[in-house]
Motif scaffolding. Structure first.
Motif, PDB file in Angstrom:
ATOM      1  N   UNK A   1      49.054  32.458  44.608  1.00  0.00           N
ATOM      2  CA  UNK A   1      48.224  32.608  43.415  1.00  0.00           C
ATOM      3  C   UNK A   1      47.485  31.297  43.142  1.00  0.00           C
ATOM      4  N   UNK A   2      46.217  31.397  42.799  1.00  0.00           N
ATOM      5  CA  UNK A   2      45.443  30.200  42.525  1.00  0.00           C
ATOM      6  C   UNK A   2      43.978  30.513  42.334  1.00  0.00           C
TER       7      UNK A   2
ATOM      8  N   UNK B   1      28.387  33.555  45.994  1.00  0.00           N
ATOM      9  CA  UNK B   1      29.688  32.906  45.869  1.00  0.00           C
ATOM     10  C   UNK B   1      30.183  33.009  44.436  1.00  0.00           C
ATOM     11  N   UNK B   2      31.486  33.011  44.285  1.00  0.00           N
ATOM     12  CA  UNK B   2      32.084  33.069  42.962  1.00  0.00           C
ATOM     13  C   UNK B   2      33.350  32.229  42.946  1.00  0.00           C
ATOM     14  N   UNK B   3      33.650  31.623  41.809  1.00  0.00           N
ATOM     15  CA  UNK B   3      34.918  30.901  41.610  1.00  0.00           C
ATOM     16  C   UNK B   3      35.792  31.783  40.747  1.00  0.00           C
ATOM     17  N   UNK B   4      36.916  32.240  41.300  1.00  0.00           N
ATOM     18  CA  UNK B   4      37.779  33.185  40.606  1.00  0.00           C
ATOM     19  C   UNK B   4      39.248  32.869  40.858  1.00  0.00           C
ATOM     20  N   UNK B   5      40.085  33.388  39.960  1.00  0.00           N
ATOM     21  CA  UNK B   5      41.531  33.300  40.151  1.00  0.00           C
ATOM     22  C   UNK B   5      41.998  34.549  40.888  1.00  0.00           C
ATOM     23  N   UNK B   6      42.854  34.363  41.887  1.00  0.00           N
ATOM     24  CA  UNK B   6      43.403  35.489  42.641  1.00  0.00           C
ATOM     25  C   UNK B   6      44.914  35.514  42.466  1.00  0.00           C
ATOM     26  N   UNK B   7      45.437  36.682  42.145  1.00  0.00           N
ATOM     27  CA  UNK B   7      46.876  36.864  41.973  1.00  0.00           C
ATOM     28  C   UNK B   7      47.313  38.101  42.749  1.00  0.00           C
ATOM     29  N   UNK B   8      48.521  38.058  43.305  1.00  0.00           N
ATOM     30  CA  UNK B   8      49.058  39.215  44.002  1.00  0.00           C
ATOM     31  C   UNK B   8      49.878  40.052  43.037  1.00  0.00           C
ATOM     32  N   UNK B   9      49.531  41.322  42.932  1.00  0.00           N
ATOM     33  CA  UNK B   9      50.248  42.225  42.046  1.00  0.00           C
ATOM     34  C   UNK B   9      51.561  42.668  42.689  1.00  0.00           C
TER      35      UNK B   9
ATOM     36  N   UNK C   1      39.012  41.946  34.904  1.00  0.00           N
ATOM     37  CA  UNK C   1      39.613  41.676  36.211  1.00  0.00           C
ATOM     38  C   UNK C   1      39.280  42.816  37.164  1.00  0.00           C
ATOM     39  N   UNK C   2      39.362  42.536  38.471  1.00  0.00           N
ATOM     40  CA  UNK C   2      39.051  43.537  39.479  1.00  0.00           C
ATOM     41  C   UNK C   2      40.143  43.561  40.539  1.00  0.00           C
ATOM     42  N   UNK C   3      40.480  44.737  41.002  1.00  0.00           N
ATOM     43  CA  UNK C   3      41.363  44.880  42.156  1.00  0.00           C
ATOM     44  C   UNK C   3      40.459  45.077  43.359  1.00  0.00           C
ATOM     45  N   UNK C   4      40.471  44.117  44.259  1.00  0.00           N
ATOM     46  CA  UNK C   4      39.565  44.123  45.400  1.00  0.00           C
ATOM     47  C   UNK C   4      40.369  44.287  46.684  1.00  0.00           C
ATOM     48  N   UNK C   5      40.079  45.328  47.481  1.00  0.00           N
ATOM     49  CA  UNK C   5      40.850  45.550  48.709  1.00  0.00           C
ATOM     50  C   UNK C   5      40.636  44.476  49.759  1.00  0.00           C
TER      51      UNK C   5
END
Length: 220
Positions: free
Chosen positions: A166-167, A177-185, A201-205
């Protein structure tokens, strides 16, 4: 390969890659060819093989298509954002990401503004990163506020182009380009979100990660 690869436009793009390394010798070493070979390509007296063209693109962190044809011009900016180490300091070109209206932090244009000096020892020991793998960006927008505010600087490590924990990451998204936080559900899927609650928030495959953000600097 067509001989058009040695036209003036190609030589201009090759020159950008050379400038990112600081010298022909440095680039030749990274590619695995002699410096004379690169001088021949620059003068139009020869052309790189397919294998050498791929090696040039990888060394310069640009696409093969852009290097060969000039297409994907937006990606060429990566070729001129490489740091230069001089003595105890690393001079990092500062790029500014501008956001189009109505979007959540999507890159629409990039401009190299100036360079900022970092101590080489601090980068290598504290950030545990190689200067050549870093890109310095001034963020314009509020999608990651309050963690990353408008006009804050970020360092992204391009040597980490995949999710490991996560980070905050630099992503390729929607053609920019985008600066985003990614977390694993808990179900294993990745959640891409902004720290600013007004953005959903978005769930991206398939998350296309460019690098992980390892440092944030800005006004208190």
């Amino acid at each position: 390969m067509s001989t058009t690869i040695v036209d003036a436009a190609f030589r201009s793009r090759l020159t950008q890659v050379i400038h990112s390394f600081g010298s022909v010798v440095s680039l030749a070493t990274a590619v695995g060819v002699s410096d004379n070979a690169i001088y021949k390509w620059l003068s139009g007296r020869g052309q790189p093989s397919v294998a050498n063209l791929v090696a040039l693109a990888r060394a310069g962190r640009v696409s093969v298509e852009w290097l060969a044809t000039g297409a994907e011009a937006a990606q060429s900016a990566q070729a001129i954002t490489r740091s230069v180490e001089h003595g105890d300091f690393i001079f990092m070109p500062r790029s500014r990401i501008r956001f189009s209206s109505g979007r959540e932090g999507i890159l629409r244009s990039e401009q190299v503004v100036d360079s900022i000096a970092f101590r080489a020892e601090w980068v290598k020991r504290t950030l545990n990163a190689e200067p050549r793998d870093l890109i310095l960006i001034e963020v314009v927008g509020d999608s990651m506020a309050p963690t990353v505010k408008d006009s804050d600087l970020i360092l992204a490590n391009l040597a980490e182009p995949r999710f490991r924990q996560d980070g905050i990451y630099l992503l390729r998204h929607d053609g920019g380009l985008a600066v985003k936080r990614i977390q694993r559900r808990p179900d294993g899927k990745l959640l891409v979100r902004s720290d600013n609650p007004k953005y959903e928030a978005m769930v991206v495959p398939n998350v296309k990660i460019i690098g992980r953000v390892i440092w944030i600097g800005g006004r208190v």
